[in-house]
Design an enzyme around this catalytic site. Structure first.
Site, short mmCIF file in Angstrom:
data_model
loop_
_atom_site.label_atom_id
_atom_site.label_comp_id
_atom_site.label_asym_id
_atom_site.label_seq_id
_atom_site.Cartn_x
_atom_site.Cartn_y
_atom_site.Cartn_z
CG ASP A 31 108.36 30.43 10.91
OD1 ASP A 31 107.46 30.83 9.86
OD2 ASP A 31 109.45 30.72 10.49
CG ASP A 32 104.90 33.37 8.63
OD1 ASP A 32 105.51 33.79 9.79
OD2 ASP A 32 105.17 33.96 7.47
CB SER A 63 108.56 33.39 13.36
OG SER A 63 107.17 34.24 12.43
CB SER A 171 112.81 32.36 3.40
OG SER A 171 112.60 31.87 4.11
#
Ligand SMILES: *[C@@H]1O[C@H](CO)[C@@H](O)[C@H](O)[C@H]1NC(C)=O
Ligand SMILES: *[C@@H]1O[C@H](CO)[C@@H](O)[C@H](O)[C@H]1NC(C)=O
Ligand SMILES: *[C@@H]1O[C@H](CO)[C@@H](O)[C@H](O)[C@H]1NC(C)=O
Ligand SMILES: *[C@@H]1O[C@H](CO)[C@@H](O)[C@H](O)[C@H]1NC(C)=O
Length: 392
Positions: A31-32, A63, A171
């Site tokens: 998501d970055d 994000s 993550s």
């Protein structure tokens, strides 16, 4: 011609001794954005290890979008992509000019997963479906059930699992804000690799471990979520290669609460951690003797949490849940019972209920047929609904 693993593997067999590694067709997402240093380092490490890894990730940082779906209505990017890799006005999807296996799409992580499964895999990778979707490594950890729903890294993973593709969500705690691949350092001041390189190495080791077994890599509906602690190699040697620890999502997990600020007149969110057995820290289904991933990743002992999760949201049918069934009572019945009840009530509708005078003087206009075979309490609800329908 297929560009899937078999083709890649032939080249590898001919060229080197790496052939003992089972080649997986892998799609990376995060998501970055597609330029994050983490996704680029993992892409490099997986391909170097003999896998056929591609990237399909958002053109811009997305994000915190969780499971949000957003197919763009614009054919062209309205501003340059992250790290200025793709210029403003270029098509809303495409590949990095420097690498035909690195793709971007102008949408959320979930949308990128669908773009990857339904377009990239069959059209460009030459495969029906990848063996594995890997999302991340995200800048920042995503521990616990609340972060599971909120994180775009997690959303990109659980949407792949929902489509029958095993997924691994990664993550990583980190210093400062996210960096793109242009910020990668070959060696840090302390002489170690970039944290992104170390995390890519550890993640590839984990993938190789999964790849050593038969396919599918995980049972249907299953995924893994991995949270790395802060790898400190940019500054010191305090935490370099954190080992993997088996954990569960619940246990010490955060969720958000709303806090009102009278100065600004606005609300903001802040973490709160429900007690054991409350909310996100209720352990019903998993192995409740395992440590919570939040506690492990934050314990300061340089450990990485690895939790198994499943997108089967059904509550378990066991003695602990019988309280729910008795609470639902006769209103919600088993399928056979419901059929019998419905059939019986058609033949012999129950009597009019003893409702309030006001309601009984205004009999609802229930259309012939509709609702007449409903149980009595539902007919009352239908009647109230009709009255409200007149008023609304
Ligand atoms: C917009 O994208 C389309 C393809 O999606 C492309 O053909 C067109 O050239 C792009 N427009 C501009 C101004 O670049
Ligand atoms: C990880 O790094 C170590 C040390 O450089 C190396 O020996 C190993 O092959 C790497 N593993 C992977 C999967 O890249
Ligand atoms: C639960 O986790 C503990 C700790 O890792 C382990 O010893 C035990 O075998 C697990 N139980 C089950 C049923 O998997
Ligand atoms: C529903 O009716 C059928 C046919 O009369 C009967 O065999 C069955 O046992 C009934 N089911 C329940 C749950 O009462």
């Amino acid at each position: 011609m297929s560009k899937g693993c078999s083709a890649v593997r032939l080249i590898i067999v001919a060229a080197s001794l790496l052939s003992h590694v089972l080649c997986l067709n892998i799609i990376l997402n995060n998501d970055d954005g597609f330029t994050s240093v983490h996704i680029r380092e993992l892409y490099r490490a997986l391909n170097a290890a003999g896998h056929n890894a591609w990237i399909a990730a958002p053109a811009y940082d997305q994000s915190g979008r969780g499971g949000t779906l957003s197919f763009t209505s614009k054919a062209n990017l309205t501003s340059a992509s992250d790290a200025d890799v793709i210029p403003k006005g270029a098509a809303s999807y495409g590949h990095d000019p420097s690498d035909p296996k690195i793709w971007y799409y102008d949408g959320t992580p979930v949308t990128c997963t669908l773009f990857a499964l339904d377009y990239l895999a069959p059209t460009h990778m030459g495969i029906a479906a990848p063996d594995l979707v890997i999302t991340g490594p995200n800048f920042g950890t995503n521990p616990g059930p609340f972060m599971y729903t909120m994180s775009g890294t997690m959303g990109a993973a659980y949407s792949a699992i929902g489509r029958g593709v095993p997924a691994l969500a990664l993550s990583a705690d980190s210093y400062g804000p996210g960096r793109n691949f242009k910020g990668l350092v070959a060696h840090t001041q302390s002489g170690w690799p970039d944290p992104a390189t170390i995390i890519a190495n550890l993640s590839t080791t984990l993938v190789n471990q999964l790849a050593a077994g038969s396919k599918p890599l995980l049972p249907p509906g299953y995924g893994l979520t991995v949270n790395y602690p802060k790898v400190t190699s940019l500054k010191d040697t305090g935490c370099l290669y954190p080992p993997f620890i088996r954990t569960r999502l619940t246990g010490g997990a955060p969720i958000q609460k709303a806090i009102f600020d009278p100065k600004t007149g606005l609300f903001r969110g802040a973490d709160t951690i429900p007690a054991t057995g409350v909310g996100v820290n209720t352990c019903n289904v998993g192995n409740c003797t395992l440590p919570g991933e939040t506690n492990v990743v934050n314990n300061g002992q340089c450990q990485t949490s690895v939790s198994v999760f499943v997108v089967d949201y059904d509550a378990p049918d066991n003695p602990a849940t019988q309280g729910v069934d008795s609470r639902l009572g006769n209103l919600v019945t088993g399928e056979n019972e419901a059929r019998n009840y419905s059939a019986a009530s058609v033949g012999a509708p129950p009597e009019q209920p003893a409702v309030s005078a006001a309601a009984s003087t205004t009999p609802p206009a229930v259309k012939s047929g509709a609702g007449t075979n409903l149980p009595q309490h539902l007919r009352v609800l239908a009647a109230v609904g009709s009255v409200l329908g007149v008023l609304h």
